[in-house]
Design a protein around this motif. Structure first.
Motif, PDB file in Angstrom:
ATOM      1  N   LEU A  43      -5.541  -0.268  -6.842  1.00  0.00           N
ATOM      2  CA  LEU A  43      -4.267  -0.204  -6.135  1.00  0.00           C
ATOM      3  C   LEU A  43      -3.119  -0.761  -6.959  1.00  0.00           C
ATOM      4  O   LEU A  43      -2.030  -0.170  -6.992  1.00  0.00           O
ATOM      5  N   VAL A  64      -6.702   2.763  -4.165  1.00  0.00           N
ATOM      6  CA  VAL A  64      -6.113   3.873  -3.439  1.00  0.00           C
ATOM      7  C   VAL A  64      -7.146   5.000  -3.485  1.00  0.00           C
ATOM      8  O   VAL A  64      -7.815   5.203  -4.499  1.00  0.00           O
ATOM      9  N   VAL A  93       0.849  -1.190   0.000  1.00  0.00           N
ATOM     10  CA  VAL A  93       0.000   0.000   0.000  1.00  0.00           C
ATOM     11  C   VAL A  93       0.891   1.248   0.000  1.00  0.00           C
ATOM     12  O   VAL A  93       2.018   1.208   0.489  1.00  0.00           O
ATOM     13  N   VAL A 104      -6.864   3.599   1.676  1.00  0.00           N
ATOM     14  CA  VAL A 104      -7.010   2.441   0.798  1.00  0.00           C
ATOM     15  C   VAL A 104      -8.450   1.961   0.928  1.00  0.00           C
ATOM     16  O   VAL A 104      -9.002   1.892   2.030  1.00  0.00           O
TER      17      VAL A 104
END
Length: 111
Positions: free
Chosen positions: A74, A47, A9, A31
């Motif tokens: 993401l 994201v 992340v 997230v």
């Protein structure tokens, strides 16, 4: 249903997609997780970020009167792009304290 965890992340903070301080600068704020079992591969996690320039999501926030955010899968966000023959991260983290202070002022004015 148990949520799957992403492998990687982004750190919260400010990033450039390309450009300069108020041109394609973004603030990553979190997230997101797709909550349905039928998410397409690569779109299970997102994201959550907001532009620090007058983009369509900023205009939507003003029109709707509620916070609006950009989301991007993401995997795509954490990927790389080719620029001038070199592979670089799609988003470049901003670490210069002076630029961060300037972006914080822009964010506070906009949102």
């Amino acid at each position: 249903m148990s949520l799957s965890m992403p492998k990687k992340v982004p750190e919260l903070g400010f990033y450039y997609h390309s450009g300069s301080v108020n041109n394609y600068a973004y603030e990553v704020i979190g997230v997101g997780f797709h909550t349905e079992d039928d998410a397409r591969p690569g779109e299970e996690h997102f994201v959550v970020y907001r532009p620090l320039y007058a983009a369509s999501v900023y205009e939507a926030s003003k029109k709707l009167g509620v916070p609006c955010f950009d989301i991007r899968p993401l995997e795509m966000r954490m990927g790389e792009v080719e620029k001038e023959g070199e592979r670089i991260p799609r988003f470049q983290r901003i670490t210069d304290p002076r630029i961060i202070a300037e972006l914080e002022k822009i964010r506070n004015r906009m949102y």
